[in-house]
Scaffold this motif. Structure first.
Motif, short mmCIF file in Angstrom:
data_model
loop_
_atom_site.label_atom_id
_atom_site.label_comp_id
_atom_site.label_asym_id
_atom_site.label_seq_id
_atom_site.Cartn_x
_atom_site.Cartn_y
_atom_site.Cartn_z
N GLY A 24 -53.98 -28.80 1.37
CA GLY A 24 -53.47 -30.08 1.98
C GLY A 24 -52.97 -30.83 0.58
N ALA A 25 -52.56 -32.16 0.85
CA ALA A 25 -51.86 -32.86 -0.26
C ALA A 25 -52.73 -33.40 -1.17
CB ALA A 25 -51.28 -33.95 0.42
N ILE A 26 -52.60 -33.41 -2.46
CA ILE A 26 -53.70 -33.97 -3.44
C ILE A 26 -54.02 -35.35 -3.02
CG2 ILE A 26 -51.80 -35.06 -4.89
CD1 ILE A 26 -53.77 -33.97 -7.19
N GLN A 27 -55.24 -35.65 -3.21
CA GLN A 27 -56.00 -36.83 -2.61
C GLN A 27 -56.18 -37.62 -3.99
OE1 GLN A 27 -59.45 -36.06 -0.32
NE2 GLN A 27 -58.02 -34.83 1.23
N ASP A 28 -56.55 -39.02 -3.91
CA ASP A 28 -56.80 -39.90 -4.86
C ASP A 28 -57.84 -39.42 -5.68
OD1 ASP A 28 -55.09 -41.57 -3.62
OD2 ASP A 28 -56.40 -42.94 -2.60
N HIS A 195 -45.55 -27.91 -8.58
CA HIS A 195 -44.47 -27.22 -7.67
C HIS A 195 -43.95 -27.99 -6.54
CE1 HIS A 195 -41.93 -24.25 -5.81
NE2 HIS A 195 -42.60 -24.40 -4.80
N ARG A 196 -44.99 -28.69 -5.93
CA ARG A 196 -44.68 -29.48 -4.86
C ARG A 196 -44.14 -30.73 -5.22
NH1 ARG A 196 -50.24 -28.88 -1.23
NH2 ARG A 196 -49.88 -27.03 -0.04
N GLU A 197 -44.62 -31.49 -6.37
CA GLU A 197 -43.87 -32.57 -6.78
C GLU A 197 -42.31 -32.45 -7.28
OE1 GLU A 197 -44.59 -36.10 -10.08
OE2 GLU A 197 -46.07 -34.51 -9.99
N ALA A 198 -42.20 -31.13 -8.06
CA ALA A 198 -40.76 -30.94 -8.40
C ALA A 198 -39.88 -30.70 -7.29
CB ALA A 198 -40.88 -29.55 -9.36
N HIS A 199 -40.30 -30.16 -6.06
CA HIS A 199 -39.38 -29.81 -5.08
C HIS A 199 -39.63 -30.60 -3.94
CE1 HIS A 199 -38.35 -26.33 -7.26
NE2 HIS A 199 -39.18 -26.20 -7.62
N ILE A 203 -39.29 -29.12 0.05
CA ILE A 203 -40.13 -28.58 1.01
C ILE A 203 -40.97 -29.57 2.00
CG2 ILE A 203 -40.36 -26.59 -0.43
CD1 ILE A 203 -42.86 -27.94 -1.73
N ARG A 204 -41.39 -29.08 2.86
CA ARG A 204 -42.18 -30.19 3.80
C ARG A 204 -43.15 -30.64 3.20
NH1 ARG A 204 -44.41 -27.76 9.46
NH2 ARG A 204 -45.98 -27.25 8.02
N ALA A 205 -43.52 -32.13 3.23
CA ALA A 205 -44.97 -32.41 2.64
C ALA A 205 -45.89 -31.76 3.18
CB ALA A 205 -44.84 -34.04 2.87
N ALA A 206 -47.05 -31.50 2.21
CA ALA A 206 -48.34 -30.85 2.61
C ALA A 206 -49.02 -32.02 3.59
CB ALA A 206 -49.16 -30.54 1.33
N ASP A 207 -49.68 -31.34 4.59
CA ASP A 207 -50.57 -31.94 5.55
C ASP A 207 -51.82 -32.57 4.69
OD1 ASP A 207 -52.27 -33.10 7.55
OD2 ASP A 207 -51.61 -31.32 9.10
N PRO A 208 -52.25 -33.87 4.72
CA PRO A 208 -53.44 -33.98 4.03
C PRO A 208 -54.88 -33.26 4.86
CG PRO A 208 -52.67 -35.88 5.23
CD PRO A 208 -51.59 -34.88 5.28
N ARG A 209 -54.83 -32.93 6.01
CA ARG A 209 -55.71 -32.43 6.95
C ARG A 209 -55.45 -31.16 7.57
NH1 ARG A 209 -60.42 -35.45 6.87
NH2 ARG A 209 -60.37 -37.47 6.70
N PRO A 210 -55.25 -30.10 6.50
CA PRO A 210 -54.56 -28.76 7.17
C PRO A 210 -55.50 -28.11 8.13
CG PRO A 210 -55.51 -28.60 5.03
CD PRO A 210 -55.43 -29.84 5.04
N HIS A 233 -51.78 -15.41 4.80
CA HIS A 233 -51.21 -16.38 4.26
C HIS A 233 -52.07 -17.31 3.11
CE1 HIS A 233 -48.59 -19.76 3.37
NE2 HIS A 233 -49.49 -20.74 3.52
N ASN A 234 -51.52 -17.54 1.96
CA ASN A 234 -52.01 -18.09 0.81
C ASN A 234 -51.21 -19.36 0.12
OD1 ASN A 234 -53.57 -19.26 -1.29
ND2 ASN A 234 -53.95 -17.09 -2.34
N ASP A 235 -51.31 -20.34 0.46
CA ASP A 235 -50.44 -21.29 -0.22
C ASP A 235 -50.68 -21.23 -1.86
OD1 ASP A 235 -49.62 -22.84 2.06
OD2 ASP A 235 -50.78 -24.50 1.64
N LEU A 236 -51.82 -20.82 -2.46
CA LEU A 236 -52.06 -20.62 -3.76
C LEU A 236 -50.99 -19.36 -4.44
CD1 LEU A 236 -55.75 -21.50 -3.99
CD2 LEU A 236 -53.81 -23.06 -4.57
N GLN A 237 -50.80 -18.47 -3.56
CA GLN A 237 -50.13 -17.17 -4.10
C GLN A 237 -48.92 -17.62 -4.85
OE1 GLN A 237 -50.08 -13.75 -1.72
NE2 GLN A 237 -47.94 -13.46 -1.90
N ALA A 238 -47.94 -18.37 -4.61
CA ALA A 238 -46.71 -18.70 -5.48
C ALA A 238 -47.28 -19.23 -6.79
CB ALA A 238 -45.74 -19.49 -4.76
#
Length: 310
Positions: A24-28, A195-199, A203-210, A233-238
């Motif tokens: 999910g998206a990074i939290q506070d 990577h998510r911030e740079a792109h 890319i579609r924003a990450a769901d905070p509660r995947p 599938h693994n979001d961390l693979q890339a």
């Protein structure tokens, strides 16, 4: 405490592969919620505990041990001390760990050590904690520790420690390519966030509660390795591949050598290849060994932490 507490206890706990991992998206607070489909594999850590005045640990095994601490920062030592504090136990334990799960390999070896130590010390000391109490302690030690207690196939949400059993059948054959280096889980997460911030605009924003995709649950219910291979599938693979490009070549080699699919396990660097059956796994193991990769074969799912003797 039970007067019949044994002089020593041995417990075996499994490593794991994440057949699905969404971050999910990074939290506070800097953390992420995740959605994981865990499978426990027949690659085990074995922990033996004996009575002692204080808590200590020694480590042997078939994997590289240079990155395993043997002081109070070792997760097994932390597990024993946490249990003692919770139960009001004033003695200690000499903990002997025999490691077969890769160290910092994304397969939960440290978590298996912690789970095994909780079960072993509970039996050694006669503290007789309930299953729920052990799970509460496990969550304090790390997100993967509760799964190492349960084993099997399970869905993890929240930090990965909110578990629900997955409806799954059949057995799966895996060939694991072990690296001679480790990857830092926090570093891999930082790479993903960067990577998510740079792109962010691409890319579609990450769901905070995947959540775990329904086709993953369907494949596990069917017990079909071909179906599961399609949805690994693994979001961390890339992020792991960006930090260690050599892992991409390992993935290509395995998939061109007969694997149904390959996936970086957790934050890496272990690469897990799913095979169609046992014979295919043996052939893949031979092919990757011939390419001078360090590989082991394992199957899943298997039970979680279990006492195997005294």
């Amino acid at each position: 405490m039970s007067p019949s507490a044994p002089p020593s206890v041995r417990v075996r706990a499994p490593g794991k592969v994440n057949v699905f991992l969404r971050v999910g998206a990074i939290q506070d607070d800097g953390y992420h919620d995740v959605a994981i489909a865990y499978q426990a594999l027949s690659l085990y850590e074995e922990v033996r505990v004996r009575h002692a005045d204080d808590v200590s640990v020694s480590v042997t095994g078939t994997v590289q041990l240079g990155r395993v601490p043997t002081d109070d920062t070792n997760i097994a030592v932390r597990a024993a001390k946490l249990l003692a504090e919770h139960a009001g136990y004033t003695g200690g334990a000499a903990i002997d760990i025999e490691k077969h799960v890769p160290v910092t390999g994304g397969m939960g070896g440290g978590s298996a050590d912690a789970a095994a130590t909780l079960v072993a010390c509970d039996a050694l000391w006669g503290t007789e904690l309930s299953r729920d109490a052990l799970f509460t302690l496990a969550r304090q030690l790390g997100a993967d520790v509760p799964f190492a207690l349960t084993g099997g196939t399970a869905i993890g949400t929240g930090r990965g420690d909110e578990l629900s059993p997955a409806l799954a059948k059949g057995s799966y054959e895996w060939v694991l390519a072990l690296a001679d280096f480790g990857l830092s889980t926090p570093e891999v997460y930082r790479e993903l966030d960067a990577h998510r911030e740079a792109h962010a605009g691409e890319i579609r924003a990450a769901d905070p509660r995947p959540t775990v995709d329904s086709d993953v649950l369907q494949a596990l219910r069917a017990g079909d390795p071909h179906m599961l291979a399609e949805v690994l599938h693994n979001d961390l693979q890339a992020a792991a591949l960006h930090l260690e490009p050599s892992l991409g070549r390992v993935l290509e080699l395995g998939e061109s050598s007969g694997a149904l699919a390959g996936i970086v396990s957790g934050s890496g660097p272990t690469v897990a290849f799913l095979a169609a059956d046992r014979d295919s796994a043996l052939e893949l193991q031979v092919a990757l060994s011939a390419a001078r990769l360090n590989v082991v074969r394992a199957s899943g799912p298997v039970h979680g932490a279990r006492i195997i003797g005294e």
